[in-house]
Write a protein that holds these residues in place. Structure first.
Motif, mmCIF file in Angstrom:
data_model
loop_
_atom_site.group_PDB
_atom_site.id
_atom_site.type_symbol
_atom_site.label_atom_id
_atom_site.label_comp_id
_atom_site.label_asym_id
_atom_site.label_seq_id
_atom_site.Cartn_x
_atom_site.Cartn_y
_atom_site.Cartn_z
ATOM 1 N N SER A 606 0.817 -1.214 0.000
ATOM 2 C CA SER A 606 0.000 0.000 0.000
ATOM 3 C C SER A 606 0.850 1.264 0.000
ATOM 4 N N GLY A 607 2.164 1.126 0.258
ATOM 5 C CA GLY A 607 3.012 2.298 0.360
ATOM 6 C C GLY A 607 3.005 2.909 1.743
ATOM 7 N N CYS A 608 2.312 2.250 2.675
ATOM 8 C CA CYS A 608 2.223 2.760 4.054
ATOM 9 C C CYS A 608 2.305 1.591 5.039
ATOM 10 N N LEU A 609 2.653 1.912 6.282
ATOM 11 C CA LEU A 609 2.700 0.922 7.350
ATOM 12 C C LEU A 609 1.643 1.247 8.387
ATOM 13 N N ASN A 610 0.928 0.200 8.859
ATOM 14 C CA ASN A 610 0.015 0.400 9.978
ATOM 15 C C ASN A 610 0.787 0.209 11.285
ATOM 16 N N TRP A 611 0.063 0.222 12.399
ATOM 17 C CA TRP A 611 0.736 0.175 13.696
ATOM 18 C C TRP A 611 1.547 -1.106 13.883
ATOM 19 N N SER A 626 8.246 0.455 23.153
ATOM 20 C CA SER A 626 7.059 -0.133 23.754
ATOM 21 C C SER A 626 5.863 0.107 22.836
ATOM 22 N N ASP A 627 4.804 -0.653 23.033
ATOM 23 C CA ASP A 627 3.619 -0.499 22.190
ATOM 24 C C ASP A 627 3.048 0.908 22.281
ATOM 25 N N ASP A 628 3.016 1.470 23.479
ATOM 26 C CA ASP A 628 2.454 2.807 23.659
ATOM 27 C C ASP A 628 3.283 3.857 22.929
ATOM 28 N N VAL A 629 4.604 3.778 23.072
ATOM 29 C CA VAL A 629 5.469 4.751 22.411
ATOM 30 C C VAL A 629 5.394 4.601 20.899
ATOM 31 N N CYS A 630 5.328 3.370 20.412
ATOM 32 C CA CYS A 630 5.215 3.135 18.979
ATOM 33 C C CYS A 630 3.913 3.738 18.435
ATOM 34 N N TYR A 631 2.849 3.605 19.198
ATOM 35 C CA TYR A 631 1.566 4.190 18.780
ATOM 36 C C TYR A 631 1.652 5.712 18.748
ATOM 37 N N MET A 633 4.325 7.424 18.173
ATOM 38 C CA MET A 633 5.128 7.776 17.010
ATOM 39 C C MET A 633 4.302 7.732 15.730
ATOM 40 N N LEU A 634 3.361 6.792 15.682
ATOM 41 C CA LEU A 634 2.483 6.714 14.514
ATOM 42 C C LEU A 634 1.578 7.941 14.444
ATOM 43 N N ILE A 635 1.099 8.394 15.602
ATOM 44 C CA ILE A 635 0.278 9.610 15.645
ATOM 45 C C ILE A 635 1.110 10.827 15.242
ATOM 46 N N ARG A 636 2.362 10.878 15.744
ATOM 47 C CA ARG A 636 3.213 12.047 15.495
ATOM 48 C C ARG A 636 3.692 12.109 14.050
ATOM 49 N N TYR A 637 4.124 10.989 13.479
ATOM 50 C CA TYR A 637 4.732 11.005 12.153
ATOM 51 C C TYR A 637 3.841 10.447 11.050
ATOM 52 N N GLY A 638 2.747 9.784 11.419
ATOM 53 C CA GLY A 638 1.872 9.192 10.418
ATOM 54 C C GLY A 638 0.821 10.149 9.896
ATOM 55 N N GLY A 639 -0.041 9.631 9.006
ATOM 56 C CA GLY A 639 -1.096 10.437 8.432
ATOM 57 C C GLY A 639 -2.358 10.382 9.278
ATOM 58 N N PRO A 640 -3.414 11.042 8.820
ATOM 59 C CA PRO A 640 -4.657 11.099 9.596
ATOM 60 C C PRO A 640 -5.311 9.735 9.793
ATOM 61 N N LYS A 641 -5.029 8.774 8.924
ATOM 62 C CA LYS A 641 -5.606 7.440 9.042
ATOM 63 C C LYS A 641 -4.650 6.480 9.776
ATOM 64 N N LEU A 642 -3.712 7.065 10.521
ATOM 65 C CA LEU A 642 -2.730 6.275 11.260
ATOM 66 C C LEU A 642 -1.992 5.292 10.355
#
Length: 687
Positions: A606-611, A626-631, A633-642
């Motif tokens: 898809s050109g993107c990675l999910n959590w 950790s799972d929380d920190v990884c999540y 990071m996804l919010i901080r650096y990912g797109g609106p659809k995570l």
């Protein structure tokens, strides 16, 4: 044992050794072998380094072995075997029958830096979880980190005691297994018999080793030791060469030790400078002043005595710096921060490595002969080095600090079969640039005298030298002590700003050929480095968006100017707003690695990675969150659809690795750091 420069090394895995014999190390996939053993319910047996006398050697070491030698796995030797325990006393290894005190001294130094140790010894291995009798270690081997896979069958005597390296904690086995992996790398256990501390330190770190002859030690030796013990360095030392024998003063001739601590005390109202050392035997100690039984401890205040004095026969002891210089011959400092000796620890350094070869009849020209026409010296490989001051230092008319390291490659797959050659290098000042297409002729060397020349050609694996050079262009000529001697070599240069390449190759052409793999149109990248050997964020954006990204399939990443400014900020610790061609080379190597990892975990293309995919990709790239920190990071650096695209993944990985590197450089014990407000703001806002 007698200490002399050892030899080890291999050609590329799976290739023929050009200096004789096939490469010793086969290609072995640790994960695949472990999975196969777990699936089949069996324990791994390494046929490439079998549990037989052939792996021990074929010489005098065989005569030292117990009469009924056996090979046993740790679970057979102890009811609760452990691979490694972080909260135990770290200096826990003792030498066995092999005369490898040089290896043990370096390994003891390694245990003082947990982050470096974990790079050589993956600490997540165990005898319980996914145990299949297989273990893996990593060594820096002539320019790259290589894995060495072994089984855990260890030689023991009839009573089940380890014959070679053991731990003071009888259920710890990481040291014994690492020694076996290193023996496999070097050819056999017997190939560890003779050696030098500097070689093992190089193989454990990829750093640069500086050897100081203590009889000619600089006046600021204590300052050098102080900076070394409080920075990323590993320190060993060696007594005077000779047969390994214990002296009346408790020291051992022909022996290697580890420097583990230094301390300045007040004695009779005068400062006394003390050095703490450890004997790899785990016993046999110095008997002079400040030894465990010395009365000089009574001259200290009760507080200092409580902190420093221990009366244990554990191989650790204190002595004065004066006695240290008298009774030891060599001090070896392995530098992981190139500015150690020049007061520039923590500054931004560039690093370039070139490979070469001395061939009889063509490039093995030997040294300059002042009594004859220099008709062969010019045949040696020639390298151009351009040095200039960083922007922030141009107002300071100071010479530039440059560290040059020459490493010779192996001439035999067994470390002790052929001695290393005596090597060195010359440096000349260039008044005008070469055309980069052909070597400088003999006339150049008749007209020009070397600015730097070998004080003595040394028969060592690595020779290095720290130089202070005015900005300009120089010629480096590495050579052997005699013409016609053959070997391959690696030449490394560390400085703040430089360009470095072999004459006969255009550095830009070679570099961009590496990048685009001869893709059409790659010549358009040249202009970004022609006017100034540094580029800004806008030029970085143009380069990244024109590069081929074949590893990402049909998805072509688009780097925004904001993303490139963020990437540049992570690389540009001097805040100059630019990066050099060497820094871009390092960045490209990281991007290639991230590209492979991203494509591997983007399973649906898809050109993107999910959590879940991001978490697995970061772990695969060496960053465990950790799972929380990884999540987060996804919010901080990912797109609106995570979902995180490749450009955002690059920015995240660069930031994570940079922050991890900064932490490791600042922490003293691996547990925490102290930052003042300006330092904190710089790290959090600019990076």
């Amino acid at each position: 044992m007698s200490l002399w420069p050892p030899w080890r090394g291999r050609s590329k895995l799976g290739e023929k050794d050009p200096m004789g014999g096939p490469s010793q190390l086969p290609k072995q996939d640790y994960e695949a072998l472990q999975e196969r053993c777990l699936r089949n319910g069996c324990l791994f047996e390494d046929s490439s380094f079998p549990a037989t006398l052939s792996s021990i050697g074929r010489g005098p070491l065989l005569q030292k072995l117990p009469p009924r030698l056996q090979w046993r796995r740790p679970p057979e030797l102890h009811s609760n075997p452990l691979f490694y325990v972080a909260n135990t006393r770290r200096l826990d290894l003792c030498q066995g029958l092999v005369g490898d005190c040089w290896l043990l001294a370096a390994l003891q130094a390694l245990t003082l830096h947990q982050d470096i140790l974990s790079q050589v010894v993956p600490l997540n291995q165990s005898f319980t979880e996914n145990y299949a009798g297989i273990f893996q270690f990593w060594f820096w081997h002539f320019g790259k980190w290589v894995p060495v896979v072994i089984d855990d069958l260890l030689p023991v005597d009839e009573a089940g005691q380890l014959v070679f390296v053991s731990s003071t904690y009888k259920n710890l086995f990481w040291g014994a297994l690492l020694e076996k992996a290193y023996a496999k790398l070097c050819g056999s256990y017997e190939d560890l018999q003779l050696g030098q501390v500097s070689d093992a330190l190089l193989d454990f770190t990829g750093g640069v080793t500086i050897t100081i002859n203590l009889a000619e030690a600089p006046g600021n030796l204590w300052d050098i030791l102080t900076r070394a013990t409080y920075s990323k360095t590993l320190i060993g030392c060696q007594t005077h060469a000779g047969e390994e024998r214990m002296l009346e003063n408790g020291l051992v001739d022909g022996h290697a030790y580890t420097v583990i601590r230094i301390w300045k005390v007040t004695c009779n109202h005068e400062p006394e400078y003390l050095v703490k050392l450890r004997n790899p035997w785990g016993k046999v100690e110095w008997k002079g002043d400040w030894s465990d039984s010395s009365s000089t401890w009574d001259l200290l205040s009760p507080k200092e005595k409580i902190v420093l004095w221990r009366k244990d026969n554990d191989g650790e002891f204190w002595m004065t710096l004066k006695d240290f210089k008298t009774h030891f011959k060599l001090l070896v400092i392995c530098k992981l921060t190139p500015g150690l000796l020049s007061h520039e620890v923590g500054q931004k350094w560039s690093y370039t490595m070139q490979e070469g070869r001395w061939e009889k009849g063509t490039t093995a020209g030997g040294p300059i002969n002042l009594h004859q026409a220099r008709d062969t010296f010019w045949k040696n490989p020639q390298f151009l080095l351009s040095v200039w001051r960083p922007k922030e230092s141009r107002t300071l008319l100071m010479p530039c600090s440059v560290l040059v390291s020459l490493i010779q490659k192996p001439r035999h797959r067994h470390r002790n079969r052929k001695l290393p050659l005596a090597i060195g290098f010359y440096l000349f000042r260039m008044s005008q640039l070469s055309d980069d297409q052909r070597k400088l002729p003999p006339e150049f060397f008749l007209r020009n005298h070397p600015l730097v020349l070998p004080e003595v050609f040394r028969s060592e694996k690595e020779v290095s030298r720290e130089l202070w050079l005015e900005p300009g262009t120089y010629l480096i000529v590495p050579c052997t002590s005699k013409a016609g001697q053959e070997s391959e070599f690696i030449l490394r240069v560390f400085s703040k700003k430089h360009l470095f390449h072999e004459i006969g190759s255009n550095p830009k052409t070679v570099f961009f050929k590496e990048i685009v793999d001869q893709a059409e149109g790659h010549e358009k990248f040249f202009k970004y480095f022609e006017r100034n050997p540094e580029i800004n964020a806008a030029e970085l954006q143009k380069i990244l968006n024109h590069l081929p990204w074949s590893g990402l399939g049909s998805t072509h990443p688009l780097f925004s100017l904001d993303a490139c400014q963020g990437i540049l900020a992570l690389l540009d610790l001097n805040a100059s707003g630019t990066v050099s061609i060497q820094e871009f080379r390092d960045l490209w190597k990281q991007l290639i690695h991230y590209q492979v990892v991203f494509h591997k975990h983007d399973s649906n293309r898809s050109g993107c990675l999910n959590w879940g995919q991001l978490r697995a990709a970061m772990k695969n790239a060496g960053i465990v969150l950790s799972d929380d920190v990884c999540y987060l990071m996804l919010i901080r650096y990912g797109g609106p659809k995570l979902q995180m695209d490749f450009v955002s993944f690059v920015h995240l990985m660069l930031r994570a690795e940079k922050m991890e590197s900064i932490f490791q450089n600042l922490t003293q014990d691996g547990k925490g750091i102290y930052l003042q407000k300006p330092e904190w703001l710089l790290m959090t806002m600019y990076s």
